[in-house]
Design a protein around this motif. Structure first.
Motif, PDB file in Angstrom:
ATOM      1  N   THR A 121       0.835  -1.203   0.000  1.00 39.87           N
ATOM      2  CA  THR A 121       0.000   0.000   0.000  1.00 39.87           C
ATOM      3  C   THR A 121       0.870   1.252   0.000  1.00 39.87           C
ATOM      4  O   THR A 121       2.056   1.213   0.347  1.00 39.87           O
ATOM      5  N   ASP A 122       0.225   2.354  -0.355  1.00 42.87           N
ATOM      6  CA  ASP A 122       0.926   3.634  -0.316  1.00 42.87           C
ATOM      7  C   ASP A 122       1.253   4.034   1.126  1.00 42.87           C
ATOM      8  O   ASP A 122       2.253   4.715   1.369  1.00 42.87           O
ATOM      9  N   ASP A 123       0.411   3.590   2.062  1.00 42.62           N
ATOM     10  CA  ASP A 123       0.630   3.954   3.460  1.00 42.62           C
ATOM     11  C   ASP A 123       1.960   3.422   3.986  1.00 42.62           C
ATOM     12  O   ASP A 123       2.727   4.149   4.618  1.00 42.62           O
ATOM     13  N   ILE A 124       2.238   2.166   3.747  1.00 41.46           N
ATOM     14  CA  ILE A 124       3.479   1.600   4.277  1.00 41.46           C
ATOM     15  C   ILE A 124       4.682   2.171   3.536  1.00 41.46           C
ATOM     16  O   ILE A 124       5.761   2.340   4.126  1.00 41.46           O
ATOM     17  N   LYS A 125       4.508   2.516   2.265  1.00 39.51           N
ATOM     18  CA  LYS A 125       5.587   3.182   1.541  1.00 39.51           C
ATOM     19  C   LYS A 125       5.868   4.554   2.139  1.00 39.51           C
ATOM     20  O   LYS A 125       7.022   4.985   2.231  1.00 39.51           O
ATOM     21  N   LEU A 126       4.799   5.227   2.568  1.00 42.11           N
ATOM     22  CA  LEU A 126       4.947   6.532   3.221  1.00 42.11           C
ATOM     23  C   LEU A 126       5.719   6.382   4.532  1.00 42.11           C
ATOM     24  O   LEU A 126       6.623   7.170   4.823  1.00 42.11           O
ATOM     25  N   VAL A 127       5.365   5.365   5.304  1.00 40.98           N
ATOM     26  CA  VAL A 127       6.049   5.118   6.574  1.00 40.98           C
ATOM     27  C   VAL A 127       7.530   4.845   6.333  1.00 40.98           C
ATOM     28  O   VAL A 127       8.402   5.386   7.025  1.00 40.98           O
ATOM     29  N   GLU A 128       7.814   4.008   5.340  1.00 41.38           N
ATOM     30  CA  GLU A 128       9.203   3.649   5.038  1.00 41.38           C
ATOM     31  C   GLU A 128      10.004   4.878   4.613  1.00 41.38           C
ATOM     32  O   GLU A 128      11.128   5.097   5.089  1.00 41.38           O
ATOM     33  N   LYS A 129       9.431   5.683   3.750  1.00 44.77           N
ATOM     34  CA  LYS A 129      10.109   6.889   3.265  1.00 44.77           C
ATOM     35  C   LYS A 129      10.302   7.888   4.409  1.00 44.77           C
ATOM     36  O   LYS A 129      11.374   8.495   4.546  1.00 44.77           O
ATOM     37  N   PHE A 130       9.276   8.052   5.228  1.00 44.63           N
ATOM     38  CA  PHE A 130       9.350   8.993   6.349  1.00 44.63           C
ATOM     39  C   PHE A 130      10.463   8.583   7.307  1.00 44.63           C
ATOM     40  O   PHE A 130      11.267   9.421   7.727  1.00 44.63           O
ATOM     41  N   PHE A 131      10.522   7.297   7.643  1.00 47.11           N
ATOM     42  CA  PHE A 131      11.515   6.848   8.611  1.00 47.11           C
ATOM     43  C   PHE A 131      12.934   6.998   8.065  1.00 47.11           C
ATOM     44  O   PHE A 131      13.841   7.428   8.791  1.00 47.11           O
ATOM     45  N   GLU A 132      13.154   6.642   6.799  1.00 45.22           N
ATOM     46  CA  GLU A 132      14.489   6.768   6.218  1.00 45.22           C
ATOM     47  C   GLU A 132      14.943   8.218   6.198  1.00 45.22           C
ATOM     48  O   GLU A 132      16.091   8.527   6.539  1.00 45.22           O
ATOM     49  N   SER A 133      14.048   9.102   5.805  1.00 48.15           N
ATOM     50  CA  SER A 133      14.382  10.526   5.781  1.00 48.15           C
ATOM     51  C   SER A 133      14.658  11.031   7.198  1.00 48.15           C
ATOM     52  O   SER A 133      15.625  11.772   7.436  1.00 48.15           O
ATOM     53  N   TYR A 134      13.825  10.615   8.123  1.00 45.52           N
ATOM     54  CA  TYR A 134      13.988  11.025   9.518  1.00 45.52           C
ATOM     55  C   TYR A 134      15.320  10.563  10.080  1.00 45.52           C
ATOM     56  O   TYR A 134      16.041  11.344  10.708  1.00 45.52           O
ATOM     57  N   PHE A 135      15.670   9.304   9.834  1.00 45.40           N
ATOM     58  CA  PHE A 135      16.881   8.815  10.478  1.00 45.40           C
ATOM     59  C   PHE A 135      18.146   9.376   9.831  1.00 45.40           C
ATOM     60  O   PHE A 135      19.181   9.446  10.487  1.00 45.40           O
ATOM     61  N   GLN A 136      18.068   9.796   8.587  1.00 46.24           N
ATOM     62  CA  GLN A 136      19.207  10.499   8.009  1.00 46.24           C
ATOM     63  C   GLN A 136      19.448  11.804   8.767  1.00 46.24           C
ATOM     64  O   GLN A 136      20.596  12.205   8.995  1.00 46.24           O
ATOM     65  N   GLU A 137      18.369  12.435   9.194  1.00 50.19           N
ATOM     66  CA  GLU A 137      18.476  13.654   9.995  1.00 50.19           C
ATOM     67  C   GLU A 137      19.081  13.346  11.364  1.00 50.19           C
ATOM     68  O   GLU A 137      19.920  14.097  11.875  1.00 50.19           O
ATOM     69  N   LEU A 143       5.710   9.940  13.695  1.00 51.05           N
ATOM     70  CA  LEU A 143       5.661   8.591  13.126  1.00 51.05           C
ATOM     71  C   LEU A 143       4.833   7.666  14.010  1.00 51.05           C
ATOM     72  O   LEU A 143       4.008   6.888  13.523  1.00 51.05           O
ATOM     73  N   LYS A 144       5.053   7.737  15.306  1.00 54.33           N
ATOM     74  CA  LYS A 144       4.272   6.927  16.254  1.00 54.33           C
ATOM     75  C   LYS A 144       2.782   7.223  16.112  1.00 54.33           C
ATOM     76  O   LYS A 144       1.956   6.289  16.027  1.00 54.33           O
ATOM     77  N   ASN A 145       2.419   8.501  16.082  1.00 56.53           N
ATOM     78  CA  ASN A 145       1.011   8.879  15.988  1.00 56.53           C
ATOM     79  C   ASN A 145       0.395   8.471  14.662  1.00 56.53           C
ATOM     80  O   ASN A 145      -0.793   8.106  14.600  1.00 56.53           O
ATOM     81  N   LEU A 146       1.186   8.524  13.605  1.00 55.26           N
ATOM     82  CA  LEU A 146       0.715   8.082  12.291  1.00 55.26           C
ATOM     83  C   LEU A 146       0.300   6.620  12.343  1.00 55.26           C
ATOM     84  O   LEU A 146      -0.759   6.230  11.836  1.00 55.26           O
ATOM     85  N   LEU A 147       1.122   5.801  12.977  1.00 54.20           N
ATOM     86  CA  LEU A 147       0.846   4.367  13.062  1.00 54.20           C
ATOM     87  C   LEU A 147      -0.293   4.059  14.031  1.00 54.20           C
ATOM     88  O   LEU A 147      -1.078   3.127  13.804  1.00 54.20           O
ATOM     89  N   LEU A 148      -0.382   4.817  15.125  1.00 52.48           N
ATOM     90  CA  LEU A 148      -1.414   4.549  16.123  1.00 52.48           C
ATOM     91  C   LEU A 148      -2.788   5.069  15.716  1.00 52.48           C
ATOM     92  O   LEU A 148      -3.806   4.439  16.004  1.00 52.48           O
ATOM     93  N   LYS A 149      -2.823   6.198  15.026  1.00 53.34           N
ATOM     94  CA  LYS A 149      -4.096   6.879  14.799  1.00 53.34           C
ATOM     95  C   LYS A 149      -4.660   6.748  13.397  1.00 53.34           C
ATOM     96  O   LYS A 149      -5.882   6.866  13.204  1.00 53.34           O
ATOM     97  N   HIS A 150      -3.806   6.511  12.410  1.00 48.68           N
ATOM     98  CA  HIS A 150      -4.281   6.656  11.030  1.00 48.68           C
ATOM     99  C   HIS A 150      -4.061   5.441  10.125  1.00 48.68           C
ATOM    100  O   HIS A 150      -4.920   5.124   9.311  1.00 48.68           O
ATOM    101  N   ILE A 151      -2.943   4.783  10.249  1.00 48.34           N
ATOM    102  CA  ILE A 151      -2.598   3.742   9.277  1.00 48.34           C
ATOM    103  C   ILE A 151      -3.027   2.364   9.763  1.00 48.34           C
ATOM    104  O   ILE A 151      -2.615   1.918  10.831  1.00 48.34           O
TER     105      ILE A 151
END
Length: 213
Positions: free
Chosen positions: A112-128, A169-177
């Protein structure tokens, strides 16, 4: 969160039974986990650790953020920096690959697009996060070891941004996805994210209150 106020006279095995997160704190200090009937004060004497620092950190891990402590000398600063450097290793070698693994496992059964969003968000976040940690390792910590404390706002770093984004990211997984799951992967992912968020918050408190960065 346990709110027990920790003192130097407490026995470590009792403290660990009440709060398993103390094991992670001990790992960051490099003390090992075989504590017999040692008190904090006794263990610190054996390991050449300032018991005031160790006890203050135990209180942070117990959720007691208002307990007062200030470094007294350069040796205290060096011990605090060593602890923080070990937390950096923990984030990079354990937390990052663990969270990444759970996301990839969930992606295998959720096309799904949702899990792709999570994956992209986390990779970008951890580079920061990596840039943040690298700056501390290469710039701030060496300066602090040499006794150079931050003197102006330009030296201070923004901890809030990386803390806010992991909460997002936590709230995205708990509340929406909504995700199909097997083997409790989403639970394991959320547990890992919550543990990282908790430790990262303590990391920031230590840097801001004790090191002024």
């Amino acid at each position: 969160m346990i709110q027990l106020i920790v003192t130097e006279k407490m026995e470590l095995h009792d403290l660990i039974e009440q709060n398993v997160r103390i094991l992670l704190l001990m790992e960051h200090f490099g003390t090992g986990f075989t504590v017999a009937d040692l008190t904090i004060e006794e263990l610190c004497r054996l390991k050449d650790i300032n018991p005031k620092i160790f006890t203050y950190f135990c209180n942070l891990y117990n959720g007691n953020y208002d307990v007062a402590y200030k470094p007294e000398n350069k040796e205290d600063i060096i011990q605090i920096i060593s602890f923080l450097e070990n937390t950096h290793c923990y984030y990079l070698s354990e937390m990052y690959p663990e969270i990444k693994y759970y996301i990839k496992e969930l992606a295998k059964i959720n096309q799904t697009d949702d899990i792709k969003l999570v994956e992209k968000f986390f990779e970008s976040y951890f580079q920061e996060v990596k840039k943040h940690l690298e700056y501390e390792q290469k710039k701030l910590f060496p300066a602090l070891r040499d006794g150079v404390l931050p003197q102006n706002k330009h030296v201070k770093i923004n901890h809030g941004d990386i803390e806010t984004k992991i909460a997002d990211l936590k709230n995205l997984l708990l509340k929406h996805i909504r995700l199909n799951d097997n083997n409790g992967m989403k639970r394991k992912l959320l547990t890992a994210i919550l543990e990282f968020q908790f430790d990262l918050n303590i990391h920031s408190i230590i840097e801001e209150k004790l090191l002024g960065i």
